[in-house]
Design a protein around this motif. Structure first.
Motif, PDB file in Angstrom:
ATOM      1  N   VAL A 176       0.835  -1.205   0.000  1.00  0.00           N
ATOM      2  CA  VAL A 176       0.000   0.000   0.000  1.00  0.00           C
ATOM      3  C   VAL A 176       0.866   1.250   0.000  1.00  0.00           C
ATOM      4  O   VAL A 176       0.623   2.205  -0.742  1.00  0.00           O
ATOM      5  CB  VAL A 176      -0.946  -0.005   1.221  1.00  0.00           C
ATOM      6  N   ARG A 177       1.911   1.239   0.820  1.00  0.00           N
ATOM      7  CA  ARG A 177       2.800   2.410   0.885  1.00  0.00           C
ATOM      8  C   ARG A 177       3.636   2.568  -0.378  1.00  0.00           C
ATOM      9  O   ARG A 177       3.962   3.693  -0.777  1.00  0.00           O
ATOM     10  CB  ARG A 177       3.694   2.310   2.129  1.00  0.00           C
ATOM     11  N   VAL A 178       3.988   1.455  -1.041  1.00  0.00           N
ATOM     12  CA  VAL A 178       4.706   1.554  -2.314  1.00  0.00           C
ATOM     13  C   VAL A 178       3.830   2.228  -3.363  1.00  0.00           C
ATOM     14  O   VAL A 178       4.295   3.077  -4.131  1.00  0.00           O
ATOM     15  CB  VAL A 178       5.155   0.158  -2.791  1.00  0.00           C
ATOM     16  N   HIS A 179       2.545   1.863  -3.393  1.00  0.00           N
ATOM     17  CA  HIS A 179       1.635   2.500  -4.344  1.00  0.00           C
ATOM     18  C   HIS A 179       1.459   3.987  -4.029  1.00  0.00           C
ATOM     19  O   HIS A 179       1.266   4.794  -4.937  1.00  0.00           O
ATOM     20  CB  HIS A 179       0.286   1.785  -4.347  1.00  0.00           C
ATOM     21  N   GLN A 180       1.515   4.349  -2.763  1.00  0.00           N
ATOM     22  CA  GLN A 180       1.492   5.774  -2.407  1.00  0.00           C
ATOM     23  C   GLN A 180       2.759   6.466  -2.900  1.00  0.00           C
ATOM     24  O   GLN A 180       2.709   7.627  -3.311  1.00  0.00           O
ATOM     25  CB  GLN A 180       1.337   5.934  -0.896  1.00  0.00           C
ATOM     26  N   ASP A 181       3.887   5.752  -2.883  1.00  0.00           N
ATOM     27  CA  ASP A 181       5.138   6.327  -3.386  1.00  0.00           C
ATOM     28  C   ASP A 181       5.037   6.675  -4.869  1.00  0.00           C
ATOM     29  O   ASP A 181       5.678   7.619  -5.340  1.00  0.00           O
ATOM     30  CB  ASP A 181       6.304   5.347  -3.166  1.00  0.00           C
ATOM     31  N   LEU A 182       4.233   5.913  -5.630  1.00  0.00           N
ATOM     32  CA  LEU A 182       4.075   6.187  -7.062  1.00  0.00           C
ATOM     33  C   LEU A 182       3.291   7.464  -7.329  1.00  0.00           C
ATOM     34  O   LEU A 182       3.276   7.954  -8.452  1.00  0.00           O
ATOM     35  CB  LEU A 182       3.358   5.010  -7.744  1.00  0.00           C
ATOM     36  N   LEU A 183       2.632   7.995  -6.295  1.00  0.00           N
ATOM     37  CA  LEU A 183       1.838   9.216  -6.457  1.00  0.00           C
ATOM     38  C   LEU A 183       2.654  10.479  -6.224  1.00  0.00           C
ATOM     39  O   LEU A 183       2.195  11.578  -6.561  1.00  0.00           O
ATOM     40  CB  LEU A 183       0.668   9.212  -5.469  1.00  0.00           C
ATOM     41  N   ILE A 184       3.831  10.354  -5.668  1.00  0.00           N
ATOM     42  CA  ILE A 184       4.569  11.520  -5.180  1.00  0.00           C
ATOM     43  C   ILE A 184       5.251  12.247  -6.327  1.00  0.00           C
ATOM     44  O   ILE A 184       5.918  11.653  -7.166  1.00  0.00           O
ATOM     45  CB  ILE A 184       5.576  11.085  -4.105  1.00  0.00           C
ATOM     46  N   MET A 185       5.057  13.547  -6.353  1.00  0.00           N
ATOM     47  CA  MET A 185       5.601  14.394  -7.409  1.00  0.00           C
ATOM     48  C   MET A 185       7.121  14.268  -7.505  1.00  0.00           C
ATOM     49  O   MET A 185       7.700  14.259  -8.596  1.00  0.00           O
ATOM     50  CB  MET A 185       5.203  15.845  -7.114  1.00  0.00           C
ATOM     51  N   ASN A 186       7.770  14.156  -6.360  1.00  0.00           N
ATOM     52  CA  ASN A 186       9.235  14.053  -6.332  1.00  0.00           C
ATOM     53  C   ASN A 186       9.749  12.697  -6.784  1.00  0.00           C
ATOM     54  O   ASN A 186      10.960  12.492  -6.852  1.00  0.00           O
ATOM     55  CB  ASN A 186       9.750  14.283  -4.895  1.00  0.00           C
ATOM     56  N   ASN A 187       8.839  11.762  -7.055  1.00  0.00           N
ATOM     57  CA  ASN A 187       9.241  10.373  -7.205  1.00  0.00           C
ATOM     58  C   ASN A 187       8.753   9.759  -8.517  1.00  0.00           C
ATOM     59  O   ASN A 187       8.520   8.557  -8.581  1.00  0.00           O
ATOM     60  CB  ASN A 187       8.694   9.562  -6.018  1.00  0.00           C
ATOM     61  N   GLN A 188       8.593  10.585  -9.546  1.00  0.00           N
ATOM     62  CA  GLN A 188       8.066  10.108 -10.811  1.00  0.00           C
ATOM     63  C   GLN A 188       9.187   9.650 -11.751  1.00  0.00           C
ATOM     64  O   GLN A 188      10.312  10.131 -11.668  1.00  0.00           O
ATOM     65  CB  GLN A 188       7.254  11.208 -11.495  1.00  0.00           C
TER      66      GLN A 188
END
Length: 468
Positions: A176-188
């Motif tokens: 779940v937290r990995v999928h949240q990481d895919l949403l982060i602007m700094n992490n695209q």
């Protein structure tokens, strides 16, 4: 004697030459400075107007919104980082393992991928890849391959019919937290990289649909990918609403899915209405809470379209259905950061929508009204958490966009005709929040009322004693 007599004369001559030389140098510097300024201004004007700016799209950059410390956690990855400088992050083991799985499943040759990324006969990346990042320092072909393959494997194994714990070897809470990481602007990661690593258009489209499903967005609204661009084909300036352009990254694709309802049709209809330009200052849309809208006779219903665009007509406000869960703040805060990016021309639809909703929601009672209407699907602990989330959005300031300014004007016109009724309900609402927000406040109110009644009775009997 002759030598000493001539010395002052030579010194005076040298001084004159030096003075003239300095004057000529200063004049030459002024001319060069003037010419350089002219060239700089001319080049900047061409860049801004698009001439000579062949690749001008939002880059992968570290950008965030706000200023409050409590917002920072929504802008930094928790487990997996895709930033070049974070190669030894704690999620690197997952990245390498999932990249290896993807390469094995697709039979991709690493040497072929390196040829696509590298310049010939050098160890440097091709210029097109460097242009995709705001700060490409520390960027290597190996990290691009690992990042892109990791993302594609994660999305492919996020299908509803796949057991991610078995396939990806990760616990559900971490996933779940990995999928949240895919949403982060700094992490695209750049979408062009996903294109390179997934040559099958249908397979890539399925990965994107899985990405939307994970975050509660119906796949019916998934934008269809345009044809793959040829190498060295010109990339247009990024403009909101372009249908023939690939998304910049996954966050951009999610935004396009949220705004799928014919935005061009909506804006064309509004442009037919004569409206003067509003203030150039950043502002909030102060509409009124849901309870105030109901007091004015405004009905709030769920919009059947899957879009963030509300609508108002004949005293009825239609709002899109909104699922609020643990990922909601990650989605919205990072979409706001994306819309605030300096190289992304857009109409601030998501930011304006959040400002609009933060005006409608003030107390948990407002959330309850929206929940009962089927507009908000609350997957958090209680309505207060949802109200607190939208109250945080109140810090967002946006330019006055035509669409939301039009709705605001309609609602305020309706308010003017119902002002007295609204004021009365507002007083009743404040009284309800003050005296009936919990059982203890009700008991205190009853005790105070009983005390006043007993005091009145005692005073009355003191002033009117019974005749003896």
């Amino acid at each position: 004697m002759e030598h000493s007599a001539l010395t002052p004369m030579l010194e005076e001559s040298d001084t004159g030459l030096i003075t003239r030389s300095n004057s000529e140098i200063q004049e030459r510097f002024k001319i060069e400075e003037r010419d350089n300024l002219f060239k700089t201004l001319e080049e900047s004007e061409k860049q801004l107007s698009g001439e000579g700016n062949r690749v001008s799209r939002p880059k992968i950059q570290r950008e965030f919104m706000g200023g409050k410390v409590e917002f920072e956690r929504y802008y930094w990855p928790q487990i997996i980082s895709f930033h070049p400088s974070d190669r030894q992050s704690k999620g690197w083991r997952y990245k390498e393992a999932w990249a290896a799985m993807y390469l094995k499943d697709t039979n991709l040759k690493v040497e072929d991928l390196f040829r696509e990324l590298w310049e010939e006969n050098t160890w440097s990346l091709k210029p097109m890849w460097l242009k995709l990042y705001d700060n490409p320092r520390g960027l290597y072909a190996s990290s691009l391959i690992v990042d892109g393959c990791c993302v594609l494997e994660l999305l492919e194994k996020s299908d509803l019919w796949v057991d991610p714990e078995q396939e990806l070897k990760i616990s559900m809470d971490k996933l779940v937290r990995v999928h949240q990481d895919l949403l982060i602007m700094n992490n695209q990661v750049p979408f062009q990289l996903l294109r390179l690593l997934c040559q099958d258009q249908e397979r890539l489209q399925k990965c994107l649909c899985n990405f939307l499903q994970v975050h509660g967005i119906k796949v019916e609204t998934a934008p269809k990918l345009p044809r793959k661009k040829r190498e060295n084909e010109e990339v247009k300036v990024a403009v909101d609403g372009d249908d023939d352009e690939d998304p910049v990254h996954l966050l951009d694709y999610l935004r396009k899915a949220l705004l799928m309802r014919g935005q061009h049709t909506i804006y064309e209809a509004i442009n037919l209405i004569p409206m003067k330009r509003g203030s150039l200052h950043l502002r909030k849309y102060r509409i009124g809470t849901i309870r105030e809208l109901k007091a004015a006779g405004i009905r709030v219903t769920k919009d059947s379209h899957n879009s963030l665009y509300p609508s108002f007509n004949d005293g009825m406000l239609q709002l899109p259905k909104l699922i609020v869960d643990g990922s909601t703040p990650y989605i919205f805060f990072n979409l706001v950061a994306f819309e605030m990016s300096p190289d992304f021309r857009n109409n601030f639809e998501v930011s304006s929508f959040l400002v609009f909703m933060s005006s409608l929601i003030d107390q948990p009672e407002d959330v309850k009204e929206l929940r009962m209407a089927g507009i908000i699907i609350n997957e958090l602990a209680n309505d207060k958490e949802v109200a607190d989330l939208f109250n945080k959005m109140d810090t967002i300031l946006v330019p006055e966009t035509l669409f939301f300014a039009h709705i605001s004007l309609q609602i305020h016109s309706h308010f003017e005709s119902k002002r007295g009724r609204i004021r009365m309900l507002s007083w009743m609402g404040e009284a309800s929040n003050t005296f009936f927000r919990s059982p203890w406040t009700i008991i205190a109110l009853l005790a105070a009322t009983l005390g006043l009644v007993l005091t009145f009775i005692q005073t009355w009997f003191a002033m009117h004693p019974k005749a003896s």
